[in-house]
Structure formats: structure tokens, C-alpha cells
Scaffold this active site. Structure first.
Site, PDB file in Angstrom:
ATOM      1  N   SER A  62       3.306  -1.105  -4.612  1.00  0.00           N
ATOM      2  CA  SER A  62       2.182  -0.423  -5.257  1.00  0.00           C
ATOM      3  C   SER A  62       1.684  -1.150  -6.498  1.00  0.00           C
ATOM      4  O   SER A  62       0.533  -0.985  -6.897  1.00  0.00           O
ATOM      5  CB  SER A  62       2.572   1.015  -5.615  1.00  0.00           C
ATOM      6  N   GLU A 178       9.777   2.276 -12.561  1.00  0.00           N
ATOM      7  CA  GLU A 178      10.353   2.082 -11.227  1.00  0.00           C
ATOM      8  C   GLU A 178      11.738   2.712 -11.118  1.00  0.00           C
ATOM      9  O   GLU A 178      12.540   2.319 -10.280  1.00  0.00           O
ATOM     10  CB  GLU A 178      10.437   0.587 -10.890  1.00  0.00           C
TER      11      GLU A 178
END
Length: 371
Positions: A62, A178
Site C-alpha cells: 500500500s 506498519e
């Protein structure tokens, strides 16, 4: 080639999923994140490499998308370049949230048949990965990348992505957004830039202990669209973008799955939101216990899915009935070459076999002449 867009099948359920995604992924206290306008005019990484103290970071999921990387996550890359990583390939085996975001992107060691296929070719117009072309020909015959085991696809194309030059502060933000080290491990990999230069960059890889490699999970349409959009923004080769387009998104197909989704999100959304916020806030000495909190929450969430939700509410990782449909299609549908071969086989049999082929054709010709 434009990026493939995956349209939701059920609008009402799509709205429910999108609402849950916004809660889980976007609802973070304002002081923990920042919003910046994406800037696509990023200079290329020079031959001298990054400036002293800066870090090269490889994005493949992403974070390829400017709206996510620069906008939502507030990262300001100083330079960037398109790269390929011959030793790795893209997989979707990192668990997310069942029914709405079943899995996320990850990388695995790449399997190839022939040693000669390991090296990518650099074309004049940029990187053109020949392995991707080989795989596309196989995929056109019915082999899809999202098999039951994401790691059993021999000859998958080499990973492609973008290496960004970022400051240490921005890299810390990347790690925090993340999962703060709870899911991915920070590794260094060898990359080949668009002009053929070798680069060593940091990237995030989830070890097998953090993944669900045998679940056959499919990413959501939303997530696949983000990756496709990022690949198009950076001009990744058409062959690689075509390969990305072969991934099939997860779809809810039954009422009980919709009910399961509502209950699952209601049960776990508060805990997951707190986990996301903690992982983005914690650093340094707080990192270890933040990771333990994340592991406990997601471990409990997936345990409840495996023991309760999947048996009673259906599959929240892979579209139900899709594999059976693919098998039926393979059994009943023949490609044009196969049809031709079948007709030839029937003709040969009717003519008495291959050994009598010439005499049979001669007899037919003689009979035709008499008419």
C-alpha cells in the site's frame, strides 16, 4: 495500461466494510499522525546514494500509493526510484481482519525453475521483468496466483516496487504505521534500480510465524486497488501490473458471512483501534510491551475466528465457492487449441488411426472425385 479496479459486488455490505476500515485504519488521534498533500514530483535517487544519515526504504504494498504513503502517513520522501528484487516475490499471507481485510502484502523468497530466469532484463524504456511474461502465459492457461498455498507458485515474477529515500524520523513513522514491529521484521535486501544500479534498501518482511500461509486468503478489493493505483503512479512495467491484476479480491457471498462480519467487527474493533494507536505512539523502551499487546489482541482475534466465526458464519478469508467454480470451469471449458486437438483426435479415430491416415484420406479424395 490503466490499473485494474475491483468493484464491490454488494453495495450495502461494501459500505459496512468501508466504515469498519475507516474506524480501524483511519481513526487515530490527530497528535499521532499527520496529513500531507501527495507530491509526485520526487527527484530520482542519485548515483551517490542517500544523503548521510538517511535511509533507503523499499515499498511494495500500500505504500506504493502516494495518497497512503505521503497523505495518510505523512511521509515526505526525499528521492525515489523504481526497482526490482530478483530474490523475492509478492504474496498476501499477513493476516489482517477477517471478513473486511483478510490479509495484507508480504514478500517471500522466490522460487524459479531455471537459474537463467533469476536475472531480470533491463530494457531501454525501463525495467521489463521477463519472468512476469513467463508467468502471465501460465496464468492465461488458468493458473492463478492466489492458490491455496501462496508460496507454491513456482516462477512467480520478481518483486517490483519503489525505493524511497527518507529521514530516520520518517522511517520510524513507517515502522510505527506498519505495526511497530509486531508483524513485520526490518530486513535489508538487494535491489536493482531502473538504470541497472544495485541498491541495498530496508524493507518489511513478515516471518512465517506471523503469517497464515496455508489459508488461501485473498486481499480486499480496496487493498488491491491501492496497490494497483500505486503501481500505475510510479510507472511499474505493464507486465507486472498485469500480473497484479490477476489477484482475485475477497468477496462476501452469503448472508451468514455478513452477519459474522458485523459481530466480528463489533467484538474486536475497539481492541484493534487501541492496538493501532499504541503501536503508532510507542517507541524505544515501550516497543517490547506494545508488541506483546498487539500479538495478544490479534492472536485472540484470529483464534476466535478459527474456532467460532469460520465454522458458524463462513469463510472470512477466501470467497466461498470460488475454488469449486474454478475446478468446474477447468473441467467443462476447453481452450480453442484443446478443442482443435479433440477434433483432430476424433477425425483420426474415425479414419482408423494414424497408421491408416494417408490411405483413408486418399480413399476420401477418390470418392469425392467420383461425385
Amino acid at each position: 495500461m490503466s490499473s485494474t479496479h475491483y468493484d464491490p459486488v454488494d453495495t450495502s455490505f461494501s459500505n459496512l466494510s468501508l466504515t469498519a476500515i475507516r474506524l480501524l485504519d483511519h481513526y487515530t488521534p490527530s497528535f499521532l499522525t499527520s496529513q500531507k498533500s501527495p507530491d509526485m514530483a520526487i527527484p530520482s535517487i542519485t548515483s551517490d546514494g542517500p544523503a548521510p544519515g538517511n535511509i533507503l526504504y523499499l515499498a511494495y504494498g500500500s505504500n506504493l500509493d502516494a495518497g497512503v504513503f505521503q497523505g495518510r502517513r505523512g511521509i515526505k520522501p526525499l528521492s525515489a526510484t523504481v526497482v526490482t528484487v530478483p530474490s523475492l516475490t509478492l504474496v498476501f499471507d499477513l493476516p489482517g481482519i477477517a471478513y473486511i481485510e483478510p490479509c495484507f502484502a508480504n514478500v517471500r523468497t522466490r522460487k524459479v525453475n531455471a537459474p537463467s530466469e533469476k536475472q531480470p532484463l533491463v530494457a531501454e524504456e525501463g525495467l521489463e521483468d521477463m519472468e512476469a511474461t513467463v508467468v502471465l502465459s501460465k496464468l492465461s492457461e488458468g493458473r492463478y496466483r492466489d492458490s491455496e498455498d501462496p508460496n507454491d507458485d513456482v516462477d512467480a515474477p520478481a518483486l517490483m516496487g519503489v525505493v524511497y529515500e527518507v529521514t530516520p524520523e520518517d522511517y520510524a513513522t513507517i515502522i510505527a504505521t506498519e505495526g511497530g514491529g509486531a508483524s513485520y521484521a526490518d530486513v535489508t535486501v538487494e535491489c536493482i534500480s531502473i538504470d541497472g544500479k544495485s541498491l541495498k534498501a530496508h524493507t518489511l518482511l513478515a516471518p512465517t510465524t506471523k503469517t497464515r500461509p496455508n489459508s488461501g486468503a485473498q486481499a480486499s478489493a480496496r487493498y488491491l486497488n491501492i496497490i494497483s493505483s500505486g503501481a500505475e503512479q510510479h510507472g511499474l512495467p505493464e507486465s507486472y501490473r498485469s500480473w497484479l491484476a490477476r489477484f482475485r479480491p475477497y468477496r462476501v457471498t452469503t448472508l451468514r458471512q455478513r452477519v459474522g462480519c458485523v459481530l466480528f467487527v463489533a467484538m474486536w474493533a475497539p481492541a484493534v483501534m487501541v492496538t493501532f494507536a499504541v503501536s503508532r505512539w510507542c517507541s524505544g523502551s515501550h516497543k517490547s510491551w506494545a508488541i506483546k499487546i498487539s500479538e495478544s489482541v490479534f492472536g485472540g482475534m484470529w483464534s476466535s475466528y478459527d474456532r467460532l466465526f469460520k465454522p458458524y458464519f463462513g469463510d472470512g478469508e477466501r470467497t466461498e465457492g470460488e475454488k469449486e467454480k474454478e475446478v468446474d470451469e477447468e473441467k467443462t471449458a476447453l481452450s480453442e487449441p484443446e478443442k482443435t486437438h479433440r477434433v483432430e483426435d476424433m477425425f483420426v479415430t474415425a479414419m482408423g488411426g494414424e497408421t491408416n491416415m494417408e490411405s483413408s484420406v486418399a480413399s476420401l479424395s477418390a470418392s469425392w472425385d467420383k461425385l
